[in-house]
Design an enzyme around this catalytic site. Sequence first.
Site, PDB file in Angstrom:
ATOM      1  N   GLU A  20       9.421  22.670  19.527  1.00  0.00           N
ATOM      2  CA  GLU A  20      10.234  24.018  18.334  1.00  0.00           C
ATOM      3  C   GLU A  20      11.467  22.851  17.690  1.00  0.00           C
ATOM      4  O   GLU A  20      12.040  22.798  17.310  1.00  0.00           O
ATOM      5  CB  GLU A  20      11.076  24.446  19.746  1.00  0.00           C
ATOM      6  CG  GLU A  20      10.668  25.717  20.346  1.00  0.00           C
ATOM      7  CD  GLU A  20       9.436  25.100  21.182  1.00  0.00           C
ATOM      8  OE1 GLU A  20       8.984  24.148  21.727  1.00  0.00           O
ATOM      9  OE2 GLU A  20       8.660  25.824  22.256  1.00  0.00           O
ATOM     10  N   LYS A  22      11.228  19.674  16.312  1.00  0.00           N
ATOM     11  CA  LYS A  22      10.528  19.064  15.542  1.00  0.00           C
ATOM     12  C   LYS A  22      10.913  20.470  14.202  1.00  0.00           C
ATOM     13  O   LYS A  22      11.769  20.010  13.466  1.00  0.00           O
ATOM     14  CB  LYS A  22       9.162  18.823  15.216  1.00  0.00           C
ATOM     15  CG  LYS A  22       8.870  18.521  14.160  1.00  0.00           C
ATOM     16  CD  LYS A  22       7.243  18.458  14.254  1.00  0.00           C
ATOM     17  CE  LYS A  22       5.883  18.780  13.115  1.00  0.00           C
ATOM     18  NZ  LYS A  22       6.736  16.848  12.029  1.00  0.00           N
ATOM     19  N   LYS A 115       8.179  -0.249  16.420  1.00  0.00           N
ATOM     20  CA  LYS A 115       7.685   0.442  17.886  1.00  0.00           C
ATOM     21  C   LYS A 115       8.595  -0.068  18.886  1.00  0.00           C
ATOM     22  O   LYS A 115       9.293  -0.918  19.688  1.00  0.00           O
ATOM     23  CB  LYS A 115       6.636  -0.688  17.945  1.00  0.00           C
ATOM     24  CG  LYS A 115       5.337   0.031  17.554  1.00  0.00           C
ATOM     25  CD  LYS A 115       4.195  -1.116  17.799  1.00  0.00           C
ATOM     26  CE  LYS A 115       3.326  -0.895  19.135  1.00  0.00           C
ATOM     27  NZ  LYS A 115       2.261   0.098  19.134  1.00  0.00           N
ATOM     28  N   ASN A 120       3.441   4.373  21.690  1.00  0.00           N
ATOM     29  CA  ASN A 120       3.558   5.008  19.773  1.00  0.00           C
ATOM     30  C   ASN A 120       4.907   5.479  19.560  1.00  0.00           C
ATOM     31  O   ASN A 120       4.663   6.208  18.100  1.00  0.00           O
ATOM     32  CB  ASN A 120       2.117   5.285  19.822  1.00  0.00           C
ATOM     33  CG  ASN A 120       1.083   4.559  19.542  1.00  0.00           C
ATOM     34  OD1 ASN A 120       1.508   3.179  18.812  1.00  0.00           O
ATOM     35  ND2 ASN A 120      -0.129   4.857  20.072  1.00  0.00           N
ATOM     36  N   ILE A 439      -8.843  -0.663  -0.371  1.00  0.00           N
ATOM     37  CA  ILE A 439      -8.970  -0.384   1.104  1.00  0.00           C
ATOM     38  C   ILE A 439      -9.017   1.026   1.819  1.00  0.00           C
ATOM     39  O   ILE A 439     -10.113   0.570   2.992  1.00  0.00           O
ATOM     40  CB  ILE A 439      -6.574  -0.322   1.846  1.00  0.00           C
ATOM     41  CG1 ILE A 439      -6.519  -1.977   0.620  1.00  0.00           C
ATOM     42  CG2 ILE A 439      -7.185  -0.641   2.722  1.00  0.00           C
ATOM     43  CD1 ILE A 439      -6.937  -3.012   1.093  1.00  0.00           C
ATOM     44  N   GLY A 440      -9.580   1.564   0.493  1.00  0.00           N
ATOM     45  CA  GLY A 440     -10.170   3.216   1.187  1.00  0.00           C
ATOM     46  C   GLY A 440     -10.076   3.830   0.584  1.00  0.00           C
ATOM     47  O   GLY A 440     -10.846   4.432   0.080  1.00  0.00           O
ATOM     48  N   GLU A 492     -12.350   8.942   0.901  1.00  0.00           N
ATOM     49  CA  GLU A 492     -12.011   9.407   2.432  1.00  0.00           C
ATOM     50  C   GLU A 492     -11.619  10.333   2.251  1.00  0.00           C
ATOM     51  O   GLU A 492     -10.938  10.788   3.246  1.00  0.00           O
ATOM     52  CB  GLU A 492     -11.240   7.943   3.215  1.00  0.00           C
ATOM     53  CG  GLU A 492     -11.536   6.536   3.037  1.00  0.00           C
ATOM     54  CD  GLU A 492     -10.584   5.527   3.873  1.00  0.00           C
ATOM     55  OE1 GLU A 492     -10.212   6.174   5.031  1.00  0.00           O
ATOM     56  OE2 GLU A 492     -11.263   4.433   3.914  1.00  0.00           O
ATOM     57  N   GLU A 673      -1.625  -6.358   4.191  1.00  0.00           N
ATOM     58  CA  GLU A 673      -0.690  -6.053   3.708  1.00  0.00           C
ATOM     59  C   GLU A 673       0.569  -7.363   3.594  1.00  0.00           C
ATOM     60  O   GLU A 673       0.207  -7.908   4.692  1.00  0.00           O
ATOM     61  CB  GLU A 673       0.528  -4.980   4.611  1.00  0.00           C
ATOM     62  CG  GLU A 673       1.774  -5.183   3.885  1.00  0.00           C
ATOM     63  CD  GLU A 673       2.363  -3.923   5.200  1.00  0.00           C
ATOM     64  OE1 GLU A 673       1.242  -2.811   4.950  1.00  0.00           O
ATOM     65  OE2 GLU A 673       3.209  -3.626   5.228  1.00  0.00           O
ATOM     66  N   HIS A 702       3.721   1.681   0.064  1.00  0.00           N
ATOM     67  CA  HIS A 702       4.457   2.671   0.944  1.00  0.00           C
ATOM     68  C   HIS A 702       5.815   2.426  -0.880  1.00  0.00           C
ATOM     69  O   HIS A 702       6.709   4.154  -0.009  1.00  0.00           O
ATOM     70  CB  HIS A 702       5.301   2.025   1.407  1.00  0.00           C
ATOM     71  CG  HIS A 702       4.826   1.857   2.363  1.00  0.00           C
ATOM     72  ND1 HIS A 702       3.834   0.283   2.581  1.00  0.00           N
ATOM     73  CD2 HIS A 702       4.510   1.773   3.176  1.00  0.00           C
ATOM     74  CE1 HIS A 702       3.361  -0.167   3.709  1.00  0.00           C
ATOM     75  NE2 HIS A 702       3.686   0.969   4.236  1.00  0.00           N
TER      76      HIS A 702
END
Length: 767
Positions: A20, A22, A115, A120, A439-440, A492, A673, A702
Site C-alpha cells: 500500500e 508504494k 547500498k 539490497n 552487453i546482452g 534477452e 561499466e 543510464h
Amino acid sequence: MSTAIVSSNLGFPRIGENREWKKTLEAFWAGKLEEPAFLKQIEEIRLSNLRLQQEKGIALIPVNDFSFYDHMLDTSTMFGIVPKRFPYEGGVVPLTTYYAMARGSQGATACEMTKWFNTNYHYIVPELNETEPKLTVNKPLEAYREAKQKLGIEGKPVLIGLYTFLKLSKGFKSDKIDELIEVFLPLYTQILTELEQEGVTWVQIDEPILVQSLSKEDLTRIHHIYTALAAAAPKLNIMLQTYFDAVEYYEELVALPVKGIGLDFVHGLVQNLQNIQKIGFPTDKVLGVGLIDGRNIWLEDLQQKLQLLETLAASSVPYERILIQPSSSLLHVPVTTRKESKLEPVLRNALSFAEEKLSEITILTEALNAGKDAIAAELSANQQTIAAISTSAYRNKQQVQQATANISAAPSKRNKSFAERSVLQEQKWQLPFLPTTTIGSFPQTVEVRNARKHWRSGEWSPAQYEAFIQEQIAQWITTQEELGLDVLVHGEFERTDMVEFFGEKLDGFAFTSNGWVQSYGSRCVKPPIIFGDVEFVQPMTVKETEYAQSLTQKPVKGMLTGPITILNWSFVRSDITREQVAYQIALALREEVEALEQAGIEMIQVDEPALREGLPLKKQDWQAYLDWSVLAFRLSTATVQATTQIHTHMCYCEFHDIIDSIRALDADVISIETSRSHGELIHSFEEHTYDQGIGLGVYDIHSPRVPSVNEMVEMIERALQVLEPELFWINPDCGLKTRGKEETIASLRVMVEAAKLFRVRRQLPVS
Ligand code: GLN
Ligand code: ZN
C-alpha cells in the site's frame, strides 16, 4: 522475584501487506492524491504497522523507523541538510523538497543513492557541504507521541547514530569529522533531552558502522559521542544498537556509559559470543540479543535459540538483563507469509517473514518468562516444520550433494592458459581490431512486456509467445548486422529479470506471490528463494541463442547470469553455507554452458554484476568470499574448449581493490561499466594493468542521450593508453533493456563508427 524478560523489535517493513505504501507514494507523485489525503493514508499504514506489533505482543515497539522514503533522508532533512540546488528556506523541510532530493526535480539532479551496508536496500546519501545543520523537528519525539496518543503504545524511538550518519555522508574532507561531531552533538543532545523530558524509557540508536573495520581514532570519537549523550539525558535508556555482523572493539563498546548494547547473534554470532564468553558483559547493562534473522526468511530453530540464551546466561548475561529481538530491522524481509498459499506447505511452513518473526520473538520471550513447558506445543510444531523441510527430497539430492562435497575434484581450470587460448581464439574468430559488441539485452519495450503478460495470463499460447520472441530476435539480428557490430546477442527478450529467469528453470528455487522487500524509495523487489538443492533440469537459453545464431554468420554470444549474482540476489537457504549453494548453482550453470557449446554457441558471457556487492562488511573476510566466488565462476566456465571464448560483465568499476580476483576469474573477455567514473578507472589501470580481453563501456546507458563520436573516441583513446589495444573491445556500459529503440540504435551506430575510425587510423602509415 525476577523482572519479566522483554521482547523488542528494531524496525518493521514500511511497505504494508499489499505494498500500500508504494502505491500511495506513487499516486502522490503522479498528482493523483492531494497532500492531506496522502498524509492520511500514510498515517494509516504507519499506525497499522504499529498495531500489528502491539497485537503480536512485542513489548518494545520501535517508532520513527517508518519513513516517507528512506530513514537516512529523514535524518538529513530533520537536520535541515538540503543541498543548495533544491528550494529550501529553513525550518521543516517541505515534502516537495524531500521528494525532490530523493527523486530529482526539474533542474536539480537527485541526491546520490547507495547500498545500505551489505543489504539490497539503498539509502540517500547526505550531502553536508555548505549546509548548516539545525534540528528542524524532533522526529523521534513526534513518532513517540503519535504511537502513545493514538494507540497507547509506549514506543521506543529509533534514530540513526551520529557516527554512522557522518560516516555515510559526503561533502566534507575526512579531517573535518571532529568539527562535524561538535556540530551535530548539540542536535542529538537536544533530541535525547526532549525524549527524556517526555518520559521516554528506551531509545534505540543505530550504529551499524560499529561492525565495520574501525580505527582507534574512530573508537575515541565514539567514546566521546556516547559519553556526551549519556550525560545529557541520564534518565533515558540508550540502546546502542549494532547489526549485520559482530562488533569490532567489543571490550571498549560495552564499557560505554549507555544502558544497553544490541548485538547481532545471527550474522555476528561466533565473534560476538566469543567476546562475551571471554570478556564478560557488564552487570549494569542490558544486552539486546539479536536472535531472529532480520535478513533472511527462514523459521528459526527455536530450541537452538533457547540454548544460545542459556549459554549467554551461563556467561554472565542473566535473563533479566536481556531483550529478545531480531538481528536487525525487519525492513529487509517481506511482510507476511499468510498470502503464500501457492507455495508447497513444506516450504511455506518453514518461512518466516516480518510478522512471523515477531511471533518467534514472543514465543521465545514466553519460554523464558513462563518456562519451556508453557510453549511446548509451539516448540514441537517448530521442530516438526524444520524436520519436514530438512528431510524433504528438495534438500536431499544425493548427486548434487556428492558433487559439491567433492568440489575440489571438479574441473575449475581451463586446460590452456589465456596466452595459448588467445592465439587459438584469434585464428578461430578472425575478429577485427577493436571488436564491437553489446552487453546482452536490447530494449524491453511495452510491446515485449505486454507479450509476456499475455503469455503468463494464458491469453497467448506458448507457441504464440515463442513466435513473438523469435520475431524480436530476428529484427535485432538484422539491426545488429546493419549496424556492423562484430559479436551479436539475441537480446534477452524472453527474460524479465536476470535472476528470476534462471531461477524459474533450475530446480531448488521457489517464487513467492507477495514476498516484496523495499530496494529503494517506492521500488520493491521480490527475490527468488533458493530452498532446495540446486539442479540443472534442461537447457535454459539454448533455444533462443541457437535461433539467433541460425540467422547470421557473425558469432552470437550466449548470455548467462553467473552463480554469485544468482546467489546474492536471492534469499538463500541457511541450513548449508552460501559457499555450498554457490557451488551447486555453478555446477548447474556448467551444464548450461556445455549445452550452449554443444549447440555451436562458442562465445558465452557469464554476467557477475553482483560479485562486488556481496563483499562482507569486514575487510578481513573479503578474501575468503572472493576465493569461493571465483571458484564458483570457474566451475561454471572451465570445461569449455580452448577456442570457446568466455566473457563476463560487471556493472561497476571500483575494482582496483579486488583486481586479483577479477583476473583469477580467467575470463577471455571482461566488459565493465566505466563512463560514469572513467578517469578513476583509467588511473587504476595505470597501477595494475589488465592483460586479458577487456572492454570498457564507452557510453553511459543510464541516459537516453546519444553521445557524439568524439566523446567515444576520447574515451577509447584514454583507455588505449593504459590497456593493450590488441585485447581491447568496444561496448556500451551495460545492457540496453531500459533504453528506447531509437536512441539505442543511434548510440550503437556512433559506437561502431568510433571503432572504425581507430581501424582506419591503424592502417595509416605512422608519420
Ligand atoms: N546481460 C545483462 C543485460 O544485458 C547484464 C545486466 C547487468 O549487468 N545487470 O541486461
Ligand atoms: Zn551491467
